[in-house]
Motif scaffolding. Sequence first.
Motif, PDB file in Angstrom:
ATOM      1  N   ALA A  97       7.924  16.033   3.326  1.00  9.02           N
ATOM      2  CA  ALA A  97       7.649  16.265   1.902  1.00  9.02           C
ATOM      3  C   ALA A  97       6.258  16.865   1.715  1.00  9.02           C
ATOM      4  O   ALA A  97       6.053  17.746   0.882  1.00  9.02           O
TER       5      ALA A  97
ATOM      6  N   ASN B  17      12.220  10.649  -8.444  1.00  5.20           N
ATOM      7  CA  ASN B  17      11.560  10.145  -9.658  1.00  5.20           C
ATOM      8  C   ASN B  17      10.494  11.066 -10.246  1.00  5.20           C
ATOM      9  O   ASN B  17       9.831  10.707 -11.214  1.00  5.20           O
TER      10      ASN B  17
ATOM     11  N   TYR C 194       9.138   1.997  -0.435  1.00  7.36           N
ATOM     12  CA  TYR C 194      10.279   2.416  -1.268  1.00  7.36           C
ATOM     13  C   TYR C 194      11.405   2.954  -0.378  1.00  7.36           C
ATOM     14  O   TYR C 194      12.558   2.551  -0.499  1.00  7.36           O
TER      15      TYR C 194
ATOM     16  N   PRO D 282       9.251   2.273 -10.196  1.00  8.77           N
ATOM     17  CA  PRO D 282       9.718   3.150  -9.107  1.00  8.77           C
ATOM     18  C   PRO D 282       8.723   4.292  -8.884  1.00  8.77           C
ATOM     19  O   PRO D 282       8.271   4.910  -9.838  1.00  8.77           O
ATOM     20  N   ILE D 283       8.391   4.510  -7.627  1.00  7.54           N
ATOM     21  CA  ILE D 283       7.347   5.476  -7.290  1.00  7.54           C
ATOM     22  C   ILE D 283       7.897   6.905  -7.289  1.00  7.54           C
ATOM     23  O   ILE D 283       9.077   7.121  -7.014  1.00  7.54           O
TER      24      ILE D 283
ATOM     25  N   ILE E  51       8.052  10.458  -5.522  1.00  6.36           N
ATOM     26  CA  ILE E  51       7.787  11.050  -4.201  1.00  6.36           C
ATOM     27  C   ILE E  51       8.115  12.541  -4.238  1.00  6.36           C
ATOM     28  O   ILE E  51       9.259  12.942  -4.049  1.00  6.36           O
TER      29      ILE E  51
ATOM     30  N   LEU F 142       8.329  11.588   4.745  1.00  6.50           N
ATOM     31  CA  LEU F 142       7.143  11.766   3.896  1.00  6.50           C
ATOM     32  C   LEU F 142       6.270  12.926   4.380  1.00  6.50           C
ATOM     33  O   LEU F 142       5.722  13.678   3.582  1.00  6.50           O
TER      34      LEU F 142
ATOM     35  N   GLU G  61       3.115   2.604  -0.690  1.00  5.39           N
ATOM     36  CA  GLU G  61       4.145   2.338  -1.704  1.00  5.39           C
ATOM     37  C   GLU G  61       5.391   3.192  -1.429  1.00  5.39           C
ATOM     38  O   GLU G  61       6.514   2.710  -1.515  1.00  5.39           O
ATOM     39  N   ALA G  62       5.136   4.462  -1.104  1.00  4.63           N
ATOM     40  CA  ALA G  62       6.253   5.368  -0.844  1.00  4.63           C
ATOM     41  C   ALA G  62       6.999   4.938   0.419  1.00  4.63           C
ATOM     42  O   ALA G  62       8.227   4.964   0.473  1.00  4.63           O
TER      43      ALA G  62
END
Lengths: 426, 246
Positions: free
Chosen positions: A395, B143, A377, B87-88, B90, A392, A373-374
């Motif tokens: 992160a 988010n 996005y 909206p995800i 992160i 990612l 999902e990320a």
Amino acid sequence: MIKDFTSIKKNIFKETNSILKTKKTKVFNSLDNVLKTYKEEYKYSSLLRKVSKKFDILRVDSYKKKKNIDKKILNQYKNQYSIITINGLFQKNESKIPSGISVNTFDKLNNTDKKIFHKFFNNQDDSKNDIFTYINTINYKESLLIKIDKNYSKKNHINILNFIISNSGESINHIRKLIVSNQNSKSVFIEEFISLNSIENFSTSVTEIIQEKNSEIEYLIIQNDKNNFHFNSINISQKQNSISNCFTFSYSGAVVRNNLNIKLKEKNCYSNMYGFYALRKKSHVDNHTTVDHMDENSISNEHYKGIMDNNSNGVFNGKIFVRKKAQKTNAFQSNNNILLSDEAKINTKPQLEIWADDVKCSHGCTVGQLDKEAMFYLQSRGISKEKAISMLLGAFSEEIIEKIENQFAKQKIKKLTYKKLEDFTS
Amino acid sequence: MLEIKNLHVSVNNNKILKGLNLSVNKGEIHAIMGPNGSGKSTLAQVIAGRKEYKVNKGSIIYSNKKLLELSADERAKQGIFLAFQYPIEIPGISTTNFIKTAVNKIRESKGKKPLDAVSFLKVMKEKMKIVKINQTLLSRSINEGFSGGEKKRNEIFQMAMLDPKLAILDETDSGLDIDALKIVAKGVNKLKSKDNATIIITHYQRLLNYIIPDYVHVLIDGKIVKSGNKNLAQELEKKGYDWVRA
């Protein structure tokens, strides 16, 4: 598979100092135990077999020629405090040491420091339990004492740069040091292992850190060597109200094993153990940690995170002991992993052994993949797949890097980590 | 601008879209309404390039390009934008950094130089006013810990920053209180131009009081069963979806 270890005994005779010789002999006698624990402690890392295949591991190399380090490399550390070793030997002239800290090899110590050295050296390490610390203890040629004075509190970090230079063929090096952090002192170390040629080498490094009352130490290790077989053991012993913050960052290496052993000997100690590993190709990195709560009211907090790609292999083993006397202990441990390929592997094992009844402990581990999902996005905003992956992963590393207190170290590690993560786009 | 023909889509072998046709020209606002599970969000995700949705049949032509051949990021670079229904979050990537990366990647694809820190901040401040979003929110991770309304406003803010040609708002109104709804609608109206188009996906007619659509389509069981003008939305509100089904 492995040659006769008893032949290591002849290396002890090369030691000229009688007290060190006695220490080495004592360690030598624990051979049976060391070989017995190897089986369990190296269940997922057949380091001994791999290293033995390539190296005559009981060998002691001799270096007669003076070696020089390329100025370009040293310039990267310009205007920073640095303790420099080459092939395990201290380079006083190349080093830059702040006032309030003294660094000397054993034979150059004055009588007071010799006493300190004898009191602590080889008393806290895992040489009677771990085969590689065992080899290190018997085979090191030079032992270093780093003494941090009372109330020392310079904010600037100190690099410990261990260079490995080999003129011909593979080399074996043993790096050995004792750090004594005196009362109320506060210091930051960044230790790196750098081999200056692409020849395969095997190195062991054993460090003992003694933390006196109210002392604080931030100790960061960076492992970023391509073809290196490396064993590293950090052994910390903490007294009342002391704080230790340890970070281990591993980015490459053929086979790397890290032992981190922490003894919280007195009340109100605080220990943070953090690690981040990002492995590609056939890298193998094994992090073994032990924290021993020996007295009341201490906190230990451990968080390791890792990314494995291609055929790489990660191991995490975290042990927490809470002794009967150690009431009101808080101990936390967690290990999170991302596997990026079907062939990558992680063995993770949290362990708790609790003898006290009034404690708060937690442990856990996770293994997962990148969040789809990320990914979507980020991609839906025009960011390419490759960039999205490295964002990612960055992160993911952030949670560990964020914990570094020293700003210089934080920026340095962040830069290195993000650069390394750019390669993880498969 | 967008031409969808006989689109069949399945997820995990469940057929969701079963021969959908839709044509959107620039300057238009289309509303797609329909009951739960009719395939509205699937349509949005397929246009945006979600791989998990399998297109079995049909075609989507966007600005003379075969859209289905492009990856999600390439579509975004061609001007497609999806405001997500959920909206995800992160953790670990700041919203500002993320948007800056996105803006510059899209600029790069158009052969433009990346915006430097100062000009980026200037554009950002301008667009922040449109959706009344504040700086502290944007310095946080994407988010993370945002309220439902803040997440939706962040979507419209990103839309403002990326300046898309075709924006799809997937139930942007759901979970919004009336004030937040007005802010979001105002933002969308402000970003509207004769060169871009908007597809609004919604359950209710409520949002369409603030954003007036040129066309309203009713999507039921994977197909558009009825199309009309804005009055169709009001009629649906009164009579319910059973009225079209019958």
